[in-house]
Design an enzyme around this catalytic site. Structure first.
Site, short mmCIF file in Angstrom:
data_model
loop_
_atom_site.label_atom_id
_atom_site.label_comp_id
_atom_site.label_asym_id
_atom_site.label_seq_id
_atom_site.Cartn_x
_atom_site.Cartn_y
_atom_site.Cartn_z
N LYS A 70 0.80 -1.23 0.00
CA LYS A 70 0.00 0.00 0.00
C LYS A 70 0.84 1.29 0.00
O LYS A 70 0.42 2.30 -0.55
CB LYS A 70 -0.93 0.02 1.22
CG LYS A 70 -2.15 -0.88 1.08
CD LYS A 70 -2.98 -0.80 2.36
CE LYS A 70 -4.42 -1.15 2.10
NZ LYS A 70 -5.27 -0.91 3.28
N ASP A 106 -10.12 3.84 2.14
CA ASP A 106 -10.27 3.27 3.50
C ASP A 106 -10.88 4.27 4.48
O ASP A 106 -11.82 3.95 5.21
CB ASP A 106 -8.92 2.79 4.04
CG ASP A 106 -8.52 1.43 3.48
OD1 ASP A 106 -9.40 0.64 3.11
OD2 ASP A 106 -7.30 1.18 3.42
P1 NDP Z 1 -0.67 -2.53 11.45
O1 NDP Z 1 0.07 -3.79 11.67
O2 NDP Z 1 -0.16 -1.49 10.51
O3 NDP Z 1 -0.85 -1.78 12.88
C1 NDP Z 1 -1.30 -2.47 14.01
C2 NDP Z 1 -1.34 -1.50 15.18
O4 NDP Z 1 -1.88 -2.22 16.31
C3 NDP Z 1 0.01 -0.99 15.63
O5 NDP Z 1 -0.14 0.34 16.09
C4 NDP Z 1 0.35 -1.92 16.79
O6 NDP Z 1 1.25 -1.38 17.73
C5 NDP Z 1 -1.01 -2.06 17.41
N1 NDP Z 1 -1.16 -3.21 18.30
C6 NDP Z 1 -1.16 -4.51 17.96
N2 NDP Z 1 -1.36 -5.28 19.05
C7 NDP Z 1 -1.51 -4.44 20.09
C8 NDP Z 1 -1.76 -4.62 21.47
N3 NDP Z 1 -1.89 -5.84 22.01
N4 NDP Z 1 -1.86 -3.53 22.27
C9 NDP Z 1 -1.73 -2.28 21.74
N5 NDP Z 1 -1.49 -2.04 20.43
C10 NDP Z 1 -1.39 -3.12 19.62
O7 NDP Z 1 -2.14 -2.97 11.05
P2 NDP Z 1 -3.25 -2.09 10.30
O8 NDP Z 1 -3.21 -0.74 10.88
O9 NDP Z 1 -3.12 -2.27 8.84
O10 NDP Z 1 -4.61 -2.85 10.72
C11 NDP Z 1 -5.06 -2.91 12.07
C12 NDP Z 1 -6.31 -3.77 12.11
O11 NDP Z 1 -7.36 -3.10 11.42
C13 NDP Z 1 -6.09 -5.10 11.38
O12 NDP Z 1 -6.03 -6.15 12.32
C14 NDP Z 1 -7.24 -5.26 10.43
O13 NDP Z 1 -8.00 -6.42 10.77
C15 NDP Z 1 -8.10 -4.02 10.64
N6 NDP Z 1 -8.42 -3.38 9.36
C16 NDP Z 1 -9.73 -3.36 8.97
C17 NDP Z 1 -10.11 -2.77 7.80
C18 NDP Z 1 -11.57 -2.75 7.40
O14 NDP Z 1 -11.86 -2.52 6.22
N7 NDP Z 1 -12.49 -2.98 8.33
C19 NDP Z 1 -9.13 -2.12 6.91
C20 NDP Z 1 -7.76 -2.19 7.41
C21 NDP Z 1 -7.45 -2.82 8.60
P3 NDP Z 1 2.85 -1.64 17.55
O15 NDP Z 1 3.25 -0.81 16.37
O16 NDP Z 1 3.41 -1.17 18.82
O17 NDP Z 1 3.02 -3.12 17.31
#
Ligand code: NDP
Length: 281
Positions: A70, A106
């Protein structure tokens, strides 16, 4: 059935077999009577430039882009729309004559799904939890839809600060690990956006209890972008508090619907797309 006039679209990703987009767009193309096919396109990172050239050479009507491409796809396109540039990612490629233009549906898709659920965005005070790609798209999309201000809370606060400094508007950063600051922010929040992957497959069972849901006003709404499961632990906890909840399927459906309308110039069959998405998750 295909014919000599059948056109094509697809989604570029690696891996790609878990993508719901082919099921959603195939159902929409059929329902709209459009003579086109939508394909999953497995593209390893090293082949991204040639895959984009392939879209040009093979006359694709358009394409979606998913992980891990992306961000990097932007350098291979002829232009990137300002809203996609603000998000820092492209999920949709549209054709403008011979040019391939990057767009992002998005953030607007999230705003449309909240609007559909009756959540007021104009002037809303938003708390986004998470600082990945989905959080960034949410911040940009909700500000674009009229949100008054957005606080971004992340366990690595520097990632939240990076979003706050790179997106124009009233955006601030918060430390997710600071319970007092989180409670204070929640008390002044109209909409909480769960944008981490912690609820995906409930991989962090302690996560929901760590959020300050009890401090949210009774009128607040909670949306979880994760749609697998649909009723995440965060949404169940919010519902138990009597708060309005919205699941992530609507965003998935609306980002696809907005892309469909850009490519085909007709109103997307949203209910058909929703049913296809429900079957696919
Ligand atoms: P990324 O991997 O880019 O980001 C994930 C984020 O979650 C990071 O900030 C990470 O923190 C944080 N995180 C993960 N686990 C924890 C935890 N246990 N406690 C606190 N923070 C946590 O993923 P995306 O942003 O691309 O996607 C996030 C979610 O959104 C996905 O799981 C996906 O299912 C959903 N999504 C849904 C969409 C829709 O159309 N409905 C579209 C896109 C995504 P750190 O960096 O510190 O690891």
């Amino acid at each position: 059935m295909t014919s000599a006039k059948t056109r094509w679209l697809g989604v570029l990703g690696w891996p790609i077999e878990h993508s719901r987009s082919p099921a959603i767009h195939t159902a929409a193309l059929e329902a709209s009577g459009i003579d086109a096919v939508y394909l999953p396109l497995p593209v390893p990172p090293a082949s991204l430039a040639s895959a984009v050239d392939g879209l040009r050479a093979l006359g694709a009507l358009g394409a979606n882009v998913t992980l891990p491409h992306k961000e990097r796809v932007m350098e291979h396109l002829d232009a990137v729309e300002p809203s996609a540039r603000a998000i820092g990612a492209v999920n949709t490629i549209v054709r403008d004559g011979d040019r391939l233009v990057g767009a992002n549906t998005d953030g607007a898709g999230l705003a449309r799904s909240l609007h559909e659920a009756g959540v007021t965005l104009a002037g809303a005070r938003v708390l986004v939890v998470g600082a990945g790609g989905a959080a960034r798209a949410s911040v940009a999309g909700l500000l674009e839809a009229g949100a008054g201000r957005v606080a971004v809370a992340a366990r690595r606060v520097e990632r939240a600060a990076e979003i706050a400094s790179s997106i124009e508007g009233a955006v601030s950063a918060l430390d997710l690990g600071d319970p007092e600051a989180m409670r204070d922010a929640a008390a002044q929040t109209d909409l909480l956006v769960q944008a981490t992957s912690a609820t995906l497959g409930e991989r962090d069972p302690a996560f929901a209890a760590s959020l300050p849901l009890a401090a949210l006003p009774a009128s607040a709404a909670v949306v979880d972008l994760v749609y697998s499961p649909r009723a995440t632990s965060v949404l169940r906890a919010a519902a138990a508090r009597g708060l309005r909840t919205v699941d992530g399927l609507g965003m998935l459906v609306w980002q696809a619907a907005l892309a469909f309308e850009r490519w085909h110039g007709v109103t997307a069959p949203v209910e058909v797309m929703r049913r296809a998405a429900e079957r696919a998750v």
